[in-house]
Design an enzyme around this catalytic site. Structure first.
Site, PDB file in Angstrom:
ATOM      1  N   CYS A 166       4.261  12.791  -7.513  1.00  0.00           N
ATOM      2  CA  CYS A 166       3.632  13.904  -8.217  1.00  0.00           C
ATOM      3  C   CYS A 166       2.363  13.431  -8.916  1.00  0.00           C
ATOM      4  O   CYS A 166       2.385  12.441  -9.647  1.00  0.00           O
ATOM      5  CB  CYS A 166       4.613  14.507  -9.225  1.00  0.00           C
ATOM      6  SG  CYS A 166       3.846  15.819 -10.188  1.00  0.00           S
ATOM      7  N   HIS A 208       0.813  -1.220   0.000  1.00  0.00           N
ATOM      8  CA  HIS A 208       0.000   0.000   0.000  1.00  0.00           C
ATOM      9  C   HIS A 208       0.845   1.268   0.000  1.00  0.00           C
ATOM     10  O   HIS A 208       0.352   2.336   0.353  1.00  0.00           O
ATOM     11  CB  HIS A 208      -0.979  -0.020   1.179  1.00  0.00           C
ATOM     12  CG  HIS A 208      -2.033  -1.073   1.054  1.00  0.00           C
ATOM     13  ND1 HIS A 208      -2.852  -1.480   2.093  1.00  0.00           N
ATOM     14  CD2 HIS A 208      -2.418  -1.832  -0.018  1.00  0.00           C
ATOM     15  CE1 HIS A 208      -3.667  -2.427   1.669  1.00  0.00           C
ATOM     16  NE2 HIS A 208      -3.426  -2.666   0.399  1.00  0.00           N
ATOM     17  N   ALA A 248       1.312  -9.666  18.314  1.00  0.00           N
ATOM     18  CA  ALA A 248       2.491  -9.888  17.471  1.00  0.00           C
ATOM     19  C   ALA A 248       3.790  -9.719  18.253  1.00  0.00           C
ATOM     20  O   ALA A 248       4.725 -10.491  18.075  1.00  0.00           O
ATOM     21  CB  ALA A 248       2.453  -8.910  16.299  1.00  0.00           C
ATOM     22  N   CYS A 284       5.708  19.637  -7.123  1.00  0.00           N
ATOM     23  CA  CYS A 284       6.773  18.872  -7.768  1.00  0.00           C
ATOM     24  C   CYS A 284       7.857  19.819  -8.296  1.00  0.00           C
ATOM     25  O   CYS A 284       7.551  20.755  -9.040  1.00  0.00           O
ATOM     26  CB  CYS A 284       6.165  18.079  -8.925  1.00  0.00           C
ATOM     27  SG  CYS A 284       7.369  17.194  -9.907  1.00  0.00           S
TER      28      CYS A 284
END
Ligand code: OAD
Length: 259
Positions: free
Chosen positions: A142, A134, A250, A166
Site C-alpha cells: 500500500c 528488488h 546459467a 488497500c
C-alpha cells in the site's frame, strides 16, 4: 533446457574444473543472480538486444515519479509482466542453485522479482530463503500505510478508478518492487552484504553488474578474502575481478558445476 534458436556456447572444461575445485573448498558460497539466470525460462532480461529496456523506458514505468504520474500505465506493465512470469517455470539453473542452497552452505541473493528461485526451492522441498533485493512481482504494497499483500491474480487496469486499493486504508496499492531512485530494504541488503563478506566464493550469475548497490555485493567477498566466479555469456565490469569467468548460459553451467 536451451532457449530455442540459440547456438550452444562451448563451455571451457578447465574453467569448470577450476570452479568445482573452488566450490568444494568453500565453507560458504554466495550466489548473486540477475535476469540472465531466468532468461532461459522465458523471462526477458533488461539490457542487451532483447532486453526490456530496448522497448520500454524505465523512467515511464519503473520510478515512483512514473507511478504518481500515471499509475494505470505502470500497473498495466506490471500486470503484463506478472502474467508473463506466471507462465514461466524455473530452469535447470534455478534447480541447481536450489539443490546447492538446500545443503546449507550456500545463500542465494537475487535482483530478480520473478520468484523462480523460491519456486525451484519449493519444488525440491529444500529449505532455503532467497534474499530478493528488488522485491517481488507477486506482492503488492500500500502506498498509504505500507502493508503488504500477496498479489491478486487479476488487476483491472481499465482506468485509474479500477486499480487495486488497500483493504486497510483504501490507499492505492503498488507492486512491491524496488524502482529506480528508491532505497532497497535495509535488512535484506545488510544480510546480503554479511553473506558476501563471509563467503569464500561469490558466484555471480546472469547479471550485467551495472545496477547499484547490488553490483557492489561481490566486492564484499573480495574484501573478506574470498574469490569471485562469474557465469555469463558476456563480460561485465566484474570480469576483471573474477578468479574464473565461465562464458556460458546459467541453465547449462550451473547444473554442470553442482552435479
Ligand atoms: P540485465 O538485463 O542488466 O543483465 C542480464 C545479464 O544476463 C547480462 O549480462 C547478460 O549477458 C546475461 N545473460 C543473458 N542470458 C544469460 C543466460 N542464459 N545465462 C547467464 N547469463 C545470461 O539484468 P540485471 O543485471 O539483473 O532493476 O539487471 C539489474 C537490475 O536492472 C534489475 O534487477 C532491474 C533492472 O533494471 C530494477 O528494475 C530496479
Amino acid at each position: 533446457m536451451g532457449a530455442p534458436g540459440l547456438v550452444r556456447l562451448p563451455i571451457v572444461k578447465p574453467a569448470l574444473d577450476e570452479v568445482r575445485r573452488l566450490l568444494r573448498g568453500a565453507d560458504r558460497t554466495l550466489a548473486l543472480t540477475g535476469a540472465g539466470v531466468s532468461a532461459e525460462s522465458g523471462v526477458p532480461t533488461f539490457r542487451g538486444e532483447e532486453g526490456l529496456w530496448k522497448s520500454y523506458r524505465p523512467e515511464d514505468l519503473a520510478t515512483p515519479q512514473a507511478f504518481r504520474r500515471d499509475p494505470r500505465l505502470v500497473w498495466e506493465w506490471y500486470a503484463w509482466r506478472r502474467e508473463l512470469v506466471a507462465k514461466c517455470a524455473p530452469n535447470a539453473g534455478h534447480h541447481a542453485l536450489a539443490g546447492a542452497a538446500g545443503s546449507g552452505r550456500m545463500s542465494v541473493v537475487t535482483q530478480n522479482v520473478d520468484g523462480l528461485h523460491e519456486r525451484a526451492a519449493r519444488e525440491a522441498s529444500a529449505f532455503s530463503e532467497t534474499l530478493e533485493l528488488h522485491g517481488s512481482l507477486f506482492r503488492d504494497r500500500c502506498e498509504g500505510c505500507g502493508v503488504r499483500f500477496p498479489a491478486r491474480a487479476d488487476v483491472d487496469t481499465t482506468s485509474e478508478e479500477d486499480l487495486p486499493r488497500c483493504p486497510v486504508c483504501s490507499g492505492l496499492l503498488r507492486p512491491d518492487v524496488v524502482w529506480f531512485g528508491e532505497s532497497l530494504d535495509q535488512t535484506i541488503l545488510n544480510s546480503a552484504f554479511s553473506a558476501a563478506l563471509e563467503a569464500d566464493v561469490c558466484l555471480v550469475v546472469g547479471t550485467s553488474a551495472l545496477v547499484q548497490p547490488a553490483a557492489s555485493i561481490p566486492l564484499a567477498t573480495l574484501e573478506g578474502g574470498g574469490v569471485l566466479v562469474e557465469v555469463n555469456p558476456e563480460s561485465t565490469p566484474l570480469t576483471a575481478l573474477s578468479a574464473v569467468s565461465v562464458r556460458g548460459r546459467a541453465s547449462e553451467v550451473l547444473p554442470a558445476l553442482f552435479a
